[in-house]
Design an enzyme around this catalytic site. Sequence first.
Site, PDB file in Angstrom:
ATOM      1  N   TYR A  28      16.741 -19.322   0.840  1.00 32.28           N
ATOM      2  CA  TYR A  28      16.351 -20.272   1.884  1.00 32.28           C
ATOM      3  C   TYR A  28      16.687 -19.785   3.296  1.00 32.28           C
ATOM      4  O   TYR A  28      16.336 -20.438   4.283  1.00 32.28           O
ATOM      5  CB  TYR A  28      17.052 -21.620   1.672  1.00 32.28           C
ATOM      6  CG  TYR A  28      16.753 -22.247   0.344  1.00 32.28           C
ATOM      7  CD1 TYR A  28      15.487 -22.737   0.055  1.00 32.28           C
ATOM      8  CD2 TYR A  28      17.741 -22.358  -0.635  1.00 32.28           C
ATOM      9  CE1 TYR A  28      15.207 -23.312  -1.177  1.00 32.28           C
ATOM     10  CE2 TYR A  28      17.472 -22.940  -1.861  1.00 32.28           C
ATOM     11  CZ  TYR A  28      16.206 -23.406  -2.124  1.00 32.28           C
ATOM     12  OH  TYR A  28      15.933 -23.976  -3.333  1.00 32.28           O
ATOM     13  N   HIS A  74      12.918 -24.831   7.014  1.00 37.79           N
ATOM     14  CA  HIS A  74      13.868 -25.922   6.810  1.00 37.79           C
ATOM     15  C   HIS A  74      15.279 -25.536   7.270  1.00 37.79           C
ATOM     16  O   HIS A  74      16.122 -26.406   7.441  1.00 37.79           O
ATOM     17  CB  HIS A  74      13.882 -26.291   5.329  1.00 37.79           C
ATOM     18  CG  HIS A  74      13.908 -27.757   5.036  1.00 37.79           C
ATOM     19  ND1 HIS A  74      13.531 -28.744   5.933  1.00 37.79           N
ATOM     20  CD2 HIS A  74      14.264 -28.431   3.913  1.00 37.79           C
ATOM     21  CE1 HIS A  74      13.650 -29.934   5.377  1.00 37.79           C
ATOM     22  NE2 HIS A  74      14.103 -29.770   4.159  1.00 37.79           N
ATOM     23  N   PHE A  91      23.066 -28.888   0.104  1.00 38.09           N
ATOM     24  CA  PHE A  91      21.612 -28.950   0.125  1.00 38.09           C
ATOM     25  C   PHE A  91      21.190 -30.088   1.055  1.00 38.09           C
ATOM     26  O   PHE A  91      21.927 -31.039   1.292  1.00 38.09           O
ATOM     27  CB  PHE A  91      20.985 -29.062  -1.274  1.00 38.09           C
ATOM     28  CG  PHE A  91      21.058 -27.771  -2.031  1.00 38.09           C
ATOM     29  CD1 PHE A  91      20.061 -26.809  -1.883  1.00 38.09           C
ATOM     30  CD2 PHE A  91      22.132 -27.494  -2.864  1.00 38.09           C
ATOM     31  CE1 PHE A  91      20.142 -25.597  -2.552  1.00 38.09           C
ATOM     32  CE2 PHE A  91      22.217 -26.295  -3.536  1.00 38.09           C
ATOM     33  CZ  PHE A  91      21.214 -25.334  -3.382  1.00 38.09           C
ATOM     34  N   ASN A 134      19.257 -32.727   1.179  1.00 40.38           N
ATOM     35  CA  ASN A 134      19.215 -34.163   0.874  1.00 40.38           C
ATOM     36  C   ASN A 134      20.583 -34.827   0.824  1.00 40.38           C
ATOM     37  O   ASN A 134      20.663 -36.052   0.804  1.00 40.38           O
ATOM     38  CB  ASN A 134      18.476 -34.401  -0.438  1.00 40.38           C
ATOM     39  CG  ASN A 134      17.028 -33.985  -0.359  1.00 40.38           C
ATOM     40  OD1 ASN A 134      16.530 -33.572   0.686  1.00 40.38           O
ATOM     41  ND2 ASN A 134      16.332 -34.097  -1.468  1.00 40.38           N
ATOM     42  N   ASP A 192      14.884 -29.194  11.598  1.00 40.70           N
ATOM     43  CA  ASP A 192      13.458 -28.899  11.734  1.00 40.70           C
ATOM     44  C   ASP A 192      12.665 -30.189  11.884  1.00 40.70           C
ATOM     45  O   ASP A 192      13.101 -31.242  11.427  1.00 40.70           O
ATOM     46  CB  ASP A 192      12.959 -28.120  10.509  1.00 40.70           C
ATOM     47  CG  ASP A 192      13.148 -28.889   9.216  1.00 40.70           C
ATOM     48  OD1 ASP A 192      14.297 -29.247   8.886  1.00 40.70           O
ATOM     49  OD2 ASP A 192      12.149 -29.162   8.530  1.00 40.70           O
ATOM     50  N   ASN A 238      14.858 -35.863   5.165  1.00 38.37           N
ATOM     51  CA  ASN A 238      15.884 -36.235   4.184  1.00 38.37           C
ATOM     52  C   ASN A 238      17.314 -35.902   4.625  1.00 38.37           C
ATOM     53  O   ASN A 238      18.253 -36.616   4.282  1.00 38.37           O
ATOM     54  CB  ASN A 238      15.582 -35.600   2.830  1.00 38.37           C
ATOM     55  CG  ASN A 238      14.388 -36.253   2.174  1.00 38.37           C
ATOM     56  OD1 ASN A 238      14.089 -37.421   2.408  1.00 38.37           O
ATOM     57  ND2 ASN A 238      13.681 -35.494   1.360  1.00 38.37           N
TER      58      ASN A 238
END
Length: 185
Positions: free
Chosen positions: A14, A19, A63, A65, A90, A111
């Site tokens: 990632y 993101h 993460f 969320n 973002d 989220n």
Amino acid sequence: MKLIVGLGNPGAQYAETRHNVGFLLLDTWAEKLKLDFRPKFQGLMAETQEAGERVFLLKPQTFMNLSGRSIRELTQFYKIPSKDILVVHDDMDLPLGRIRLRQSGSAGGHNGIKSTIAEIGTEEFWRLKIGIGRPLAGWDPARYVLASFTKDEVPSMEDVLDRGQEVLRLWVQDESNKAMNMYNR
């Protein structure tokens, strides 16, 4: 005391994705300030002094969320009020290369911001939104945000990271209005 949080997802897969622009901005600023991140509060944390102010940088490792958990732990430990929190994330509603500093607001479907609001119990914290643009027709938005920037997008993002560092510096110095006037275009 002030807290600047960069939102993103942990892991090499990632690292350079849309993101993760929050992580990217904090990494860029930490490198410039010669700061090292260390594991703490379910995240990676660095600390500095800027304009006589103790400033924490946090990259939650929960993460996206669940980002709010890490933020809540740090803010409760150091008793940092929400008005002294800035979350960098973002935003698909802003064109690529645009940034916007805001004092508060709703989650807007993000989220990581939803989690932050739920965990700290208020929408009254600062946000630095970094525009990543919308996906082309037919693209799944979830796939889009987890995709890397294209070769053509990289120069825009490098410029955003430079301007973003200046926004962070001005925010820490309580010059938010100046930052908004300069960069919210």
